[in-house]
Design an enzyme around this catalytic site. Structure first.
Site, PDB file in Angstrom:
ATOM      1  N   GLN A  58       0.838  -1.195   0.000  1.00  0.00           N
ATOM      2  CA  GLN A  58       0.000   0.000   0.000  1.00  0.00           C
ATOM      3  C   GLN A  58       0.873   1.244   0.000  1.00  0.00           C
ATOM      4  OE1 GLN A  58      -1.909   0.466   3.775  1.00  0.00           O
ATOM      5  NE2 GLN A  58      -3.613   1.661   2.990  1.00  0.00           N
ATOM      6  N   GLY A  59       0.787   2.053  -1.066  1.00  0.00           N
ATOM      7  CA  GLY A  59       1.587   3.267  -1.145  1.00  0.00           C
ATOM      8  C   GLY A  59       0.786   4.480  -0.723  1.00  0.00           C
ATOM      9  N   GLU A 107      -9.281  -1.016   6.513  1.00  0.00           N
ATOM     10  CA  GLU A 107      -8.063  -1.111   7.311  1.00  0.00           C
ATOM     11  C   GLU A 107      -8.388  -0.955   8.798  1.00  0.00           C
ATOM     12  OE1 GLU A 107      -5.069   1.524   5.872  1.00  0.00           O
ATOM     13  OE2 GLU A 107      -3.511   0.667   7.151  1.00  0.00           O
ATOM     14  N   SER A 167       4.875  -1.682   4.038  1.00  0.00           N
ATOM     15  CA  SER A 167       5.028  -3.072   4.443  1.00  0.00           C
ATOM     16  C   SER A 167       4.899  -3.988   3.240  1.00  0.00           C
ATOM     17  CB  SER A 167       3.959  -3.443   5.473  1.00  0.00           C
ATOM     18  OG  SER A 167       4.225  -2.768   6.676  1.00  0.00           O
ATOM     19  N   GLU A 201      -3.884   8.637  18.034  1.00  0.00           N
ATOM     20  CA  GLU A 201      -4.337  10.026  18.148  1.00  0.00           C
ATOM     21  C   GLU A 201      -5.306  10.359  17.005  1.00  0.00           C
ATOM     22  OE1 GLU A 201      -1.193   8.937  18.515  1.00  0.00           O
ATOM     23  OE2 GLU A 201      -1.157   9.231  20.677  1.00  0.00           O
ATOM     24  N   SER A 232       1.522   6.411   2.834  1.00  0.00           N
ATOM     25  CA  SER A 232       2.335   7.359   3.604  1.00  0.00           C
ATOM     26  C   SER A 232       3.540   7.859   2.817  1.00  0.00           C
ATOM     27  CB  SER A 232       2.848   6.698   4.877  1.00  0.00           C
ATOM     28  OG  SER A 232       1.784   6.458   5.757  1.00  0.00           O
TER      29      SER A 232
END
Lengths: 372, 411
Positions: B134-135, B254, B169, B394, B137
């Site tokens: 998964q691209g 997710e 990952s 957060e 971040s």
């Protein structure tokens, strides 16, 4: 027996919960409560008894007081999961009434066998009752029962009797030789002296009851089995009440955080406020889910009831403390005043938090079940 | 008969029986290699091949993608993945290696790709033949995901991609990447578009994958650099400029709030992976000495473990209550708590385990005296991957405060 996935929460249970919520939202908003119970802010104000007897009578007509009385004794015999739903709504309104003690007595009577039938019939006909089982330390351990029965007469002092000013009857724990039995009597029986406590919680009343040679009807000679069966139900109902009160605290505080402007923004914009209230929500949800699971276990898997009730009470008791502290804190200065309604729920929660064992107490018992 | 089985429809009951029978015969033997604690730390091809073989055989038996239509390689069933997951958990099978493919890419592709693309991609995703990553971040955009800067410039039917993704990952094994990028620099959210990109075939030809070493010493995540990578416009999901909306589908799944159940939530335990439940803490406490008794007799330890047990049971009961609509005040209130609660429970459990171990918590994997082979310190360190990834705790609290409680958006 296995537990149903929906906790056994039927359409009938949903209807009961929903109608209670609507009735209370219409007739017993927080400003009504405040007007009724908060007349005297004096710290040393002495015992007080404020409630809406007419509205309670209406609830009795709806049959709420006899929900836990089996059908054979003229009651409704609702599953605990449905009764818990109702208690959650009473907690949401912090409604002062003797429902929780009467339900508690009903569960104990129902678990006591044949001797409990006559008192249950009385409850089905409108009697209300409270448990006189705790000593001056708040312990309801049968080995430390503060009342003794000699020659059929009760002597001693029971403490922390809930809503004592509102009930017609008492269910008393008393030592009787080697065992501790249960006894049933009217509050106004000769030799009964009720001494009301001055308490923090404005939505309840409480007192100690002095028995001086009082005649009472014996429900059972040995109450240990009845307690083992009934206490998980009683814990679950008080936990449900705390969950409902927690929901009121959360919603009210969120509304305030959305409305109150500071630094040109609503308070809820700031993560220091937002995150605290999310944590309160998470605590409430955990406690609520555990309450329904505890009720379901009591209804369907009695041998597991104590395990789940300890979890529900521990979660609810800790949540009551956190929701109370955060609701006052997030209201800021106004939250620290008598005029703001938040203190009413704060006080009810602090009362409930410790009444039938606090979080650590329940976890210690849970640990002995799980870890030996 | 379990509580799960009671409410099965006849079709589900038949499927459950099939799953039970198949798993009884086909749950694989423990591997000869050490397995990581989760699919996100798969480091070696030995580990990967063992897990890939497991996913392939489970897919062939119909236990993966059960609720997707047959046309895209699914089982064409109704509400059966949950049952497959329950049975895989019960059989203590290994986890599926294609966790990002199953959990995030599959529902996103399913809801947003053209039919032809779905039919081409999904069967190999379900079987584990194609590993996905998964691209999302970037060095400058983690929690503030809408700030991604990886840019695609149009060139006829192609797009030319340049940029830098990070914390990716499984990129070191991945054939495919789901990629959120910018196609318009003049607007923030509406300038984003969403692609699926074949990265393995482009290694050295516009794509560079560099491993990053985690706090645990393990690899498993990477940075991925795009330099003039050309991709076909047919790899775009949904409309141009709708990337943010597509990303929301990915994120909902997710965070455990998606409707399509995937095997990423099941089959996660095996003998060789570490279990951070309260029961494992009890087991550890019974084996650990403290002040002349066992840690299991220490009142503070007992209280801490019971708090964890209650949190775990609370999460399970939340999931149960989530299916009883009369007991819900807000449809997303419980679902959106899942990721936050699960990751914090895991972290706290592992932290308590280290406290129970005391001085022995200083011993790590290579030390023969380390309790449980040094798994607890590693689990504690690993747990920060879960409280940071997929939206930090957060950010999860912001989402809950804003979407459920209706509080003003934090920017």
């Amino acid at each position: 027996m296995t537990q149903p996935d929906n906790f056994g929460f039927t359409e009938e249970a949903a209807l009961l919960k929903d109608s209670a919520r609507k009735l209370l939202a219409e007739k017993f908003t927080a400003d009504v409560l405040h007007g009724m119970v908060a007349g005297d802010p004096t710290p040393e104000r002495g015992p007080a008894l404020h409630w809406d007897e007419a509205l309670w009578a209406q609830m009795q007509e709806l049959g709420w007081g006899l929900l836990a009385v089996p059908e054979a004794q003229g009651g409704v015999g609702m599953p605990l999961v449905a009764v818990a739903g109702l208690c959650e709504e009473l907690g949401r309104a912090a409604f002062p009434c003797p429902l929780l003690p009467t339900l508690s007595a009903s569960y104990l009577l129902g678990a006591a066998g044949a001797g409990g039938e006559a008192p249950l019939e009385a409850i089905a006909e409108g009697a209300t009752a409270s448990l006189a089982v705790s000593d001056a330390n708040g312990s309801w351990d049968l080995a430390q029962t503060p009342v003794e029965c000699i020659d059929g007469k009760l002597n001693g002092t029971a403490c922390f009797v809930q809503d004592i000013g509102k009930v017609s009857h008492l269910l008393v724990c008393a030592r009787n030789g080697d065992t501790t039995g249960l006894y049933w009597l009217a509050v106004d029986a000769p030799g009964v002296d009720v001494q009301a406590d001055a308490i923090v919680d404005l939505s309840r009343d409480q007192g100690r009851v002095v028995f001086a040679g009082v005649e009472a009807m014996q429900v059972c000679a040995d109450a240990s089995a009845a307690f083992a069966r009934a206490m998980p139900a009683i814990w679950t109902l008080y936990a449900a009440d705390m969950v409902g009160a927690g929901e009121w605290q959360l919603q009210t505080t969120v509304d305030y955080a959305n409305q109150r402007q500071q630094f040109d923004r609503p308070l809820g914009f700031f993560q220091a406020v937002k995150h605290q209230l999310v944590d309160v929500m998470v605590d409430i949800d955990r406690a609520k889910s555990l309450v329904y699971s505890a009720a379901c276990a009591w209804d369907t898997e009695p041998e597991e009831a104590a395990r789940y009730a300890h979890m529900a009470q521990s979660a609810a008791s800790d949540m009551a403390a956190s929701a109370s502290s955060r609701s006052v804190q997030c209201h800021g200065g106004i939250g620290f005043t008598w005029e703001c309604f938040v203190h009413l729920f704060f006080k009810r929660q602090k009362h409930s938090q410790m009444l039938w064992g606090d979080g650590p107490w329940h976890r210690a018992r849970l640990a002995s079940i799980v870890m030996g | 008969m379990s509580a799960d089985q009671q409410k099965d429809t006849p079709e589900q009951a038949e499927f459950r029986a099939h799953a039970q029978a198949w798993l009884a015969e086909n749950t694989p033997e423990p591997p000869t290699v050490r397995l990581p604690q989760s699919p996100l730390e798969i480091m070696t091809t030995d580990q990967l091949s063992y897990l890939q073989a497991w996913q392939k055989s489970a897919y062939d038996a119909g236990l993966v993608g059960c609720d997707y239509p047959v046309e895209v390689g699914g089982g064409g069933r109704q509400n059966c993945q949950r049952i497959a997951n329950e049975e895989m958990r019960r059989a203590r099978t290994p986890f599926m290696p294609n966790v990002i493919g199953l959990g995030m890419a599959a529902p996103t592709v399913f809801y947003h790709a053209q039919e032809e693309l779905k039919q081409r991609l999904l069967p190999k995703l379900f079987s584990g033949e194609d590993i996905w990553c998964q691209g999302f971040s970037e060095p400058g955009a983690g929690s503030d995901l809408a700030s991604v800067q990886t840019f695609a410039e149009r060139k006829g039917d192609k797009w030319v991609i340049n940029g830098h993704k990070v914390w990716t990952s499984l990129a070191h094994f991945a054939e495919w990447m789901i990629l959120l990028l910018r196609t318009d620099k003049s607007v923030k959210h509406d300038g984003l578009s969403y692609f699926v990109v074949p990265i393995k075939s482009a290694l050295g030809k516009g794509v560079t994958v560099r491993p990053l070493i985690k706090i645990t010493g393990e690899t498993g995540f990477n940075e991925v650099i795009f330099e003039d990578l050309e991709v076909d416009d047919s790899y775009r999901l949904d409309e141009l400029g709708k990337g943010w909306q597509v990303a929301m589908t990915t994120l909902a799944h997710e965070r455990g709030a998606g409707e399509l159940v995937t095997p990423s939530s099941g089959g996660m335990k095996s003998e060789s992976t570490h279990n951070t439940s309260a029961m494992a803490l009890i087991d550890l406490a019974r084996r650990t000495a403290r002040n002349g008794a066992t840690a299991a007799e220490d009142p503070l330890v007992r209280d801490q473990i019971m708090q964890q047990l209650i949190r775990e049971q609370g999460l399970a009961e939340n999931n149960r209550r989530g299916r009883v609509t009369e007991l819900l005040d807000h449809p997303m209130r419980l679902a959106l708590q899942n990721k936050l609660l699960m990751s914090e429970i895991m972290q706290d459990s592992a932290g308590i385990a280290m406290d129970i171990e005391g001085a022995a918590a200083s011993l790590y994997l290579g030390d023969g005296s380390a309790p449980d082979g040094g798994q607890w310190p590693m689990a504690y360190m690993n747990s920060f991957g879960f409280t940071i990834a997929a939206g930090t705790s957060e950010v999860q609290r912001n989402i809950l405060g804003e979407r459920v409680l209706g509080m003003a958006k934090s920017k």
